[in-house]
Every structure is written in C-alpha cells, then in structure tokens.
Enzyme design. Structure first.
Site, PDB file in Angstrom:
ATOM      1  N   SER A 128       0.812  -1.220   0.000  1.00  0.00           N
ATOM      2  CA  SER A 128       0.000   0.000   0.000  1.00  0.00           C
ATOM      3  C   SER A 128       0.846   1.271   0.000  1.00  0.00           C
ATOM      4  O   SER A 128       1.780   1.416   0.792  1.00  0.00           O
ATOM      5  CB  SER A 128      -0.928   0.019   1.216  1.00  0.00           C
ATOM      6  OG  SER A 128      -1.636   1.246   1.245  1.00  0.00           O
ATOM      7  N   LYS A 129       0.489   2.204  -0.866  1.00  0.00           N
ATOM      8  CA  LYS A 129       1.166   3.498  -0.898  1.00  0.00           C
ATOM      9  C   LYS A 129       0.399   4.532  -0.080  1.00  0.00           C
ATOM     10  O   LYS A 129       0.812   5.686   0.016  1.00  0.00           O
ATOM     11  CB  LYS A 129       1.305   3.976  -2.337  1.00  0.00           C
ATOM     12  CG  LYS A 129       2.133   3.022  -3.196  1.00  0.00           C
ATOM     13  CD  LYS A 129       2.647   3.702  -4.436  1.00  0.00           C
ATOM     14  CE  LYS A 129       3.363   2.749  -5.356  1.00  0.00           C
ATOM     15  NZ  LYS A 129       4.410   1.959  -4.730  1.00  0.00           N
ATOM     16  N   SER A 130      -0.721   4.126   0.502  1.00  0.00           N
ATOM     17  CA  SER A 130      -1.556   5.089   1.230  1.00  0.00           C
ATOM     18  C   SER A 130      -0.824   5.774   2.383  1.00  0.00           C
ATOM     19  O   SER A 130      -0.994   6.987   2.567  1.00  0.00           O
ATOM     20  CB  SER A 130      -2.839   4.417   1.722  1.00  0.00           C
ATOM     21  OG  SER A 130      -3.623   4.058   0.606  1.00  0.00           O
ATOM     22  N   LYS A 167     -13.899  -4.157   1.400  1.00  0.00           N
ATOM     23  CA  LYS A 167     -14.765  -3.005   1.059  1.00  0.00           C
ATOM     24  C   LYS A 167     -16.248  -3.305   1.265  1.00  0.00           C
ATOM     25  O   LYS A 167     -17.011  -2.422   1.649  1.00  0.00           O
ATOM     26  CB  LYS A 167     -14.505  -2.547  -0.376  1.00  0.00           C
ATOM     27  CG  LYS A 167     -13.159  -1.850  -0.547  1.00  0.00           C
ATOM     28  CD  LYS A 167     -13.010  -1.281  -1.938  1.00  0.00           C
ATOM     29  CE  LYS A 167     -11.623  -0.696  -2.130  1.00  0.00           C
ATOM     30  NZ  LYS A 167     -11.439  -0.119  -3.459  1.00  0.00           N
ATOM     31  N   GLY A 170     -14.903  -5.207 -17.178  1.00  0.00           N
ATOM     32  CA  GLY A 170     -15.007  -5.794 -15.845  1.00  0.00           C
ATOM     33  C   GLY A 170     -16.291  -5.386 -15.153  1.00  0.00           C
ATOM     34  O   GLY A 170     -16.880  -4.340 -15.484  1.00  0.00           O
ATOM     35  N   GLY A 205     -16.594  -6.282 -11.514  1.00  0.00           N
ATOM     36  CA  GLY A 205     -16.351  -6.680 -10.121  1.00  0.00           C
ATOM     37  C   GLY A 205     -16.435  -5.489  -9.183  1.00  0.00           C
ATOM     38  O   GLY A 205     -16.967  -4.429  -9.525  1.00  0.00           O
ATOM     39  N   GLY A 206     -15.871  -5.683  -7.993  1.00  0.00           N
ATOM     40  CA  GLY A 206     -15.933  -4.657  -6.950  1.00  0.00           C
ATOM     41  C   GLY A 206     -15.333  -3.328  -7.380  1.00  0.00           C
ATOM     42  O   GLY A 206     -15.875  -2.265  -7.070  1.00  0.00           O
ATOM     43  N   VAL A 256     -21.124 -12.272 -18.309  1.00  0.00           N
ATOM     44  CA  VAL A 256     -21.964 -11.138 -18.712  1.00  0.00           C
ATOM     45  C   VAL A 256     -23.096 -10.882 -17.711  1.00  0.00           C
ATOM     46  O   VAL A 256     -23.555  -9.745 -17.553  1.00  0.00           O
ATOM     47  CB  VAL A 256     -22.481 -11.320 -20.166  1.00  0.00           C
ATOM     48  CG1 VAL A 256     -23.561 -12.384 -20.235  1.00  0.00           C
ATOM     49  CG2 VAL A 256     -22.949  -9.998 -20.733  1.00  0.00           C
ATOM     50  N   ALA A 257     -23.505 -11.917 -16.983  1.00  0.00           N
ATOM     51  CA  ALA A 257     -24.590 -11.741 -16.000  1.00  0.00           C
ATOM     52  C   ALA A 257     -24.219 -10.690 -14.954  1.00  0.00           C
ATOM     53  O   ALA A 257     -25.082  -9.930 -14.488  1.00  0.00           O
ATOM     54  CB  ALA A 257     -24.907 -13.075 -15.324  1.00  0.00           C
TER      55      ALA A 257
HETATM   56  P1  ATR Z   1     -12.066  -6.404  -8.000  1.00  0.00           P
HETATM   57  O1  ATR Z   1     -12.485  -6.126  -6.586  1.00  0.00           O
HETATM   58  O2  ATR Z   1     -10.611  -6.134  -8.275  1.00  0.00           O
HETATM   59  O3  ATR Z   1     -12.971  -5.790  -9.007  1.00  0.00           O
HETATM   60  P2  ATR Z   1     -13.406  -8.869  -8.486  1.00  0.00           P
HETATM   61  O4  ATR Z   1     -14.634  -8.351  -7.851  1.00  0.00           O
HETATM   62  O5  ATR Z   1     -12.976 -10.282  -8.224  1.00  0.00           O
HETATM   63  O6  ATR Z   1     -12.147  -7.983  -8.149  1.00  0.00           O
HETATM   64  O7  ATR Z   1     -13.581  -8.669 -10.076  1.00  0.00           O
HETATM   65  C1  ATR Z   1     -12.579  -8.997 -10.978  1.00  0.00           C
HETATM   66  C2  ATR Z   1     -13.038  -8.594 -12.390  1.00  0.00           C
HETATM   67  O8  ATR Z   1     -11.993  -8.837 -13.306  1.00  0.00           O
HETATM   68  C3  ATR Z   1     -14.238  -9.365 -12.887  1.00  0.00           C
HETATM   69  O9  ATR Z   1     -15.000  -8.543 -13.734  1.00  0.00           O
HETATM   70  C4  ATR Z   1     -13.572 -10.493 -13.677  1.00  0.00           C
HETATM   71  O10 ATR Z   1     -14.377 -11.065 -14.661  1.00  0.00           O
HETATM   72  P3  ATR Z   1     -15.469 -12.218 -14.261  1.00  0.00           P
HETATM   73  O11 ATR Z   1     -16.550 -11.537 -13.503  1.00  0.00           O
HETATM   74  O12 ATR Z   1     -15.921 -12.759 -15.546  1.00  0.00           O
HETATM   75  O13 ATR Z   1     -14.684 -13.198 -13.418  1.00  0.00           O
HETATM   76  C5  ATR Z   1     -12.453  -9.741 -14.320  1.00  0.00           C
HETATM   77  N1  ATR Z   1     -11.305 -10.550 -14.750  1.00  0.00           N
HETATM   78  C6  ATR Z   1     -10.359 -11.118 -13.962  1.00  0.00           C
HETATM   79  N2  ATR Z   1      -9.424 -11.739 -14.713  1.00  0.00           N
HETATM   80  C7  ATR Z   1      -9.775 -11.536 -16.002  1.00  0.00           C
HETATM   81  C8  ATR Z   1      -9.215 -11.949 -17.273  1.00  0.00           C
HETATM   82  N3  ATR Z   1      -8.077 -12.648 -17.329  1.00  0.00           N
HETATM   83  N4  ATR Z   1      -9.859 -11.575 -18.390  1.00  0.00           N
HETATM   84  C9  ATR Z   1     -11.004 -10.843 -18.339  1.00  0.00           C
HETATM   85  N5  ATR Z   1     -11.581 -10.450 -17.175  1.00  0.00           N
HETATM   86  C10 ATR Z   1     -10.986 -10.793 -16.033  1.00  0.00           C
END
Ligand code: ATR
Length: 297
Positions: A20-22, A73, A135, A137-138, A162-163
């Site tokens: 962490s750089k915080s 988070k 992406g 994700g979070g 995609v869902a």
């Molecule tokens: P973060 O908190 O960093 O967003 P996360 O919630 O686990 O971590 O989400 C990771 C994201 O990166 C997701 O959108 C994941 O795609 P999936 O939902 O299909 O898993 C995406 N991701 C991770 N590795 C990937 C890769 N090699 N190619 C494409 N998408 C990737």
C-alpha cells in the site's frame, strides 16, 4: 508503543497491505497541509468477524478514520451505519469515519478519484464520449456512478461473466445510458474512452478485446498501476490510443477525497503523484503492522 489517544489517527486496513502506498500519500498530504496526524497500514486477518473487530478496536483506541481496501470493502459497507448515496448504491466503502456517538460513516471515493484524474490531471473529457468499462467486479461498482454523472454519450460494461455486467446495468441504469456486453459482442463497435477495471492486469493478462475497438483519438485508462506498462495499456498503445494512463493518479485522487472528508482540507495531488512516479518511490512502505489485537500495540 503506538498511542491512539489523539483524534488524529488514521489507517488503511486490508489483506495484503504491504504494497500500500496510502501511508506515504497521506503523510505527504499531512505535511503539505500542516495537519498533525498519523497514518498506518494495518494487515487484518480475513477470518470471519476479524475486520469488524479490528475497526471496533481501532475506534476504541481513538482512531478517527480508515481507508479500506481489498478484500474488506463490502464488509466496510455492512459495518457503516450511515452511507453516502454513492456508497449506498456501489455496495462498497473505501472510507470510514466516526463520531462521538456510535455512528460509523462510509463513502466510496474511487470513482471521484478516477474522474478527477481523467479530467483534471490529464485534461480529458468524459461528457459526450462513448465509454467502455471492462469488468464488473468490486472495482467497477465504485466508479460507475461518478462516470455517469459526467454524462457520457453512452456507457457499455463488458465482462467475461456477462450476468455480472447485466446486474450492474440494472442497478445503475436509472442514472444514465448503460448497456452490458460480452467481449465477443464488442466486435464492430468503437469507443472514445476504454477503462480497464478487471483484475486481469494483476495476472499479466488482457481481456479478449477485438481489434479496431478504439475510435480516433481514443484514450485507454487502466485502474491498475504497476512499475511496467500493464498489458492493457500496451495493447492500447499498439491499437493507436492517443493516451494510455495507469491508475496511479486515481489512487492519489481517491486518497485526497478521503483526506478532504476527514480533515476538511483539500491537498494538492500533483506533487504527490510526481513523488510516487519517482523510481525511488516505487517500493513498498515499511510501516505495515500485523494486527490481531490493537490493545497490544
Ligand atoms: P475487484 O475487486 O478487483 O474488481 P473482483 O470483484 O474479483 O475484483 O472482479 C474482478 C473482475 O476482473 C471481474 O470482472 C472479472 O471477470 P469475471 O466476472 O468474468 O470473473 C475480471 N477478470 C479477472 N481476470 C480476467 C481476465 N483474465 N480476463 C477478463 N476479465 C478478467
């Protein structure tokens, strides 16, 4: 022995946290704005309940505010008794602060950080632009609302699964024009700003992006940063991106927003970004504490 007696103690909690750089960023902000505070990196056990326990102890020892990073988070969101509207919708909190009652306030400053970096630090534009977010994700949840506030022409969220992108579209579409897509569905489409919010760069990977995705003068932005150019930014440059920007500026800007929430003072981010870009700064901080029980400190 560390004293938490003053109301000027802050920390970032996460696991891992050594990178962490915080602490460095907030120390610079404090120096620059003549604020008397301390800021540490705290490694928190991921076992169930440990995060909530650590926050409680931090608070009981006089801590004033926290930054929260992976993987806590969502836990921080749960713990917050009062959330800002943007944090409420994002389902994630990266900034906590306390008051003398039992209230715990939560906000998410990542999206503000991203938007400020693009607009102010790089002189870019989001308004009227065709934006593609990679992406779902979070990391992405926290940036959609501030991006939509800029009123892009359109905004597409592409994800392997995609869902998850569709879920985010449902959640955020009341705020602006938003669509979900698979990577395959991106063939034939063009965008002005492509933001990588996947964790693919962490594994040195690249989402399966088609050629000709970038419009003329398009920008690529990777929410990650690393010493080397990330695979996504390398791809962007090969595809003719006008700008390829990593997430270091976003990191500093989200920290500045947290600092402003806590201290009511807005630090100047430019010299801190410059400092972090210096080769001597590309190392991890040595102020990490492993915390099992704050009262033992
Ligand atoms: P973060 O908190 O960093 O967003 P996360 O919630 O686990 O971590 O989400 C990771 C994201 O990166 C997701 O959108 C994941 O795609 P999936 O939902 O299909 O898993 C995406 N991701 C991770 N590795 C990937 C890769 N090699 N190619 C494409 N998408 C990737």
């Amino acid at each position: 022995m560390t004293s938490y007696a003053s109301p000027n103690h802050y920390a970032v909690m996460g696991n891992p946290i050594g990178h962490s750089k915080s602490p460095l960023i907030h120390a610079e902000f404090a120096r620059q704005t003549a604020q008397n505070l301390t800021y540490q990196a705290l490694l928190i056990d991921t076992a169930p309940g440990e995060f909530a326990k650590a926050v409680k102890q931090f608070r009981e020892h006089g801590g004033s505010g926290l930054n929260i990073t992976v993987p806590f988070k969502q836990d921080a969101w749960q713990l917050a008794t009062h959330r800002t509207p943007r944090a409420q919708r994002a389902g994630a909190v990266n900034t906590l602060w306390f008051d003398i009652e039992e209230k715990i306030y939560g906000d998410t400053t990542d999206g503000v950080g991203l938007v400020r970096d693009v607009l102010q630090n790089h002189g870019g534009q989001i308004r009227e632009r065709r934006v593609l977010i990679l992406g779902a994700g979070g990391a992405v949840r926290g940036v959609i609302e501030p991006l939509l506030e800029q009123q892009p022409n359109s905004c597409v969220i592409a994800n392997r699964t995609v869902a998850k992108a569709q879920e985010l579209v449902q959640l955020f579409s009341p705020l602006g024009t938003l669509r979900a897509a698979t990577y395959a569905a991106l063939h034939g489409q063009q965008f002005d700003l492509v933001i990588n919010g996947t964790s693919a760069s962490l594994q040195g990977e690249l989402p399966p992006l088609p050629d000709n995705l970038l419009a003329k003068n398009a920008w690529c932005y990777d929410m990650m940063y690393a010493k080397q150019t990330t695979p996504f930014l390398t791809w962007g440059l090969q595809q003719g991106a006008q700008q390829a920007i990593d997430g270091l500026g976003m990191l500093v800007e989200q920290a500045a927003e947290s600092f402003f929430i806590w201290r009511g003072v807005r630090p100047n981010t430019a010299p801190v970004i410059q400092l972090l870009r210096a080769p001597s700064c590309l190392m991890t901080t040595n102020s990490t504490l492993t915390v099992t029980n704050l009262s033992q400190l």
